[in-house]
Design an enzyme around this catalytic site. Sequence first.
Site, mmCIF file in Angstrom:
data_model
loop_
_atom_site.group_PDB
_atom_site.id
_atom_site.type_symbol
_atom_site.label_atom_id
_atom_site.label_comp_id
_atom_site.label_asym_id
_atom_site.label_seq_id
_atom_site.Cartn_x
_atom_site.Cartn_y
_atom_site.Cartn_z
ATOM 1 N N GLY A 147 39.648 28.316 47.576
ATOM 2 C CA GLY A 147 40.504 28.021 48.725
ATOM 3 C C GLY A 147 41.894 27.505 48.406
ATOM 4 N N ASN A 176 45.020 40.597 54.062
ATOM 5 C CA ASN A 176 44.303 40.191 52.848
ATOM 6 C C ASN A 176 45.316 39.988 51.735
ATOM 7 O OD1 ASN A 176 42.112 39.787 50.981
ATOM 8 N ND2 ASN A 176 42.361 41.889 50.273
ATOM 9 N N HIS A 191 45.832 40.058 47.678
ATOM 10 C CA HIS A 191 45.186 40.634 46.496
ATOM 11 C C HIS A 191 46.059 40.351 45.267
ATOM 12 C CE1 HIS A 191 42.426 43.284 44.394
ATOM 13 N NE2 HIS A 191 43.478 43.797 43.770
ATOM 14 N N SER A 200 49.896 41.203 46.320
ATOM 15 C CA SER A 200 50.072 42.061 47.493
ATOM 16 C C SER A 200 49.420 41.416 48.707
ATOM 17 C CB SER A 200 49.382 43.424 47.293
ATOM 18 O OG SER A 200 49.816 44.052 46.121
ATOM 19 N N ASP A 231 40.459 46.741 49.943
ATOM 20 C CA ASP A 231 41.814 46.750 49.376
ATOM 21 C C ASP A 231 42.589 48.032 49.675
ATOM 22 O OD1 ASP A 231 41.226 44.275 48.223
ATOM 23 O OD2 ASP A 231 40.464 45.206 46.397
HETATM 24 C C1 GRF Z 1 43.113 34.892 44.804
HETATM 25 O O1 GRF Z 1 43.600 35.337 43.569
HETATM 26 C C2 GRF Z 1 43.083 36.025 45.796
HETATM 27 O O2 GRF Z 1 44.115 36.931 45.658
HETATM 28 C C3 GRF Z 1 41.828 36.708 45.448
HETATM 29 O O3 GRF Z 1 40.925 35.664 45.136
HETATM 30 C C4 GRF Z 1 41.649 34.521 44.709
HETATM 31 C C5 GRF Z 1 41.274 33.412 45.640
HETATM 32 O O4 GRF Z 1 41.732 32.174 45.218
HETATM 33 N N1 GRF Z 1 41.457 37.618 46.476
HETATM 34 P P1 GRF Z 1 41.586 30.935 46.170
HETATM 35 O O5 GRF Z 1 40.135 30.873 46.657
HETATM 36 O O6 GRF Z 1 42.523 31.091 47.313
HETATM 37 O O7 GRF Z 1 41.916 29.743 45.336
#
Ligand code: GRF
Length: 205
Positions: free
Chosen positions: A12, A99, A101, A133, A142
Amino acid sequence: MTRFAVFASGRGSNLESLFESLAGRPEVAIVLVASDREEAQVLERAEKRGVPTAVVDPDDAPAILELLAAHEVDWIVLAGYLRRVPPPVVAGFRGRILNVHPALLPKFGGEGMYGIRVHRAVLEAGEEVSGASVHIVDEEYDHGPVVAQRIVPVEPDDTPESLAARVLEVEHRLLPAVVRAAAEGRVRVEDDRAWVEGELEWETR
Ligand code: GRF
């Protein structure tokens, strides 16, 4: 006021950056944080801020839709959410699910491409740049149109972990910037294209 629900499966840190960046902006609110995992750290972060949380069965579309309706959610943000959004929820929020990514989509995305695996694949492919992204979510992992991207150069001595850390810093600025633009009605989606109208309010920290 534009009301956002954040869905996340883990740590998070992106939720935290959203909280920090949206503080003092009454026109946008995170009204719900949902996770498919009861033990996800992201739920504690929300509770600390007094934001309602929910643990969802990721395949139970009617229950998810009911939850979103109960909280009068306008937009959904996936921030490290590892499950596919069920088609009825995508249909109900068409063009209003974002989302983040940790790579330059459409490269290095798709089922199973998450976390450290993404950065390992980028390095194994010998890429000179990676990045972050934010895209619109559709029925495939994705896959929906990219709204905004930022490049992160790959350094010669990068490990998957060092690259992940640099990309994450960029995610922490890019996602809030797109969320704010969405709250202002500046995220546009047309067929297979998406973009931000006007400038992205890119924070320097
Ligand atoms: C991030 O790198 C996000 O892009 C990916 O998972 C990770 C999540 O990190 N989908 P966090 O839980 O927000 O610390």
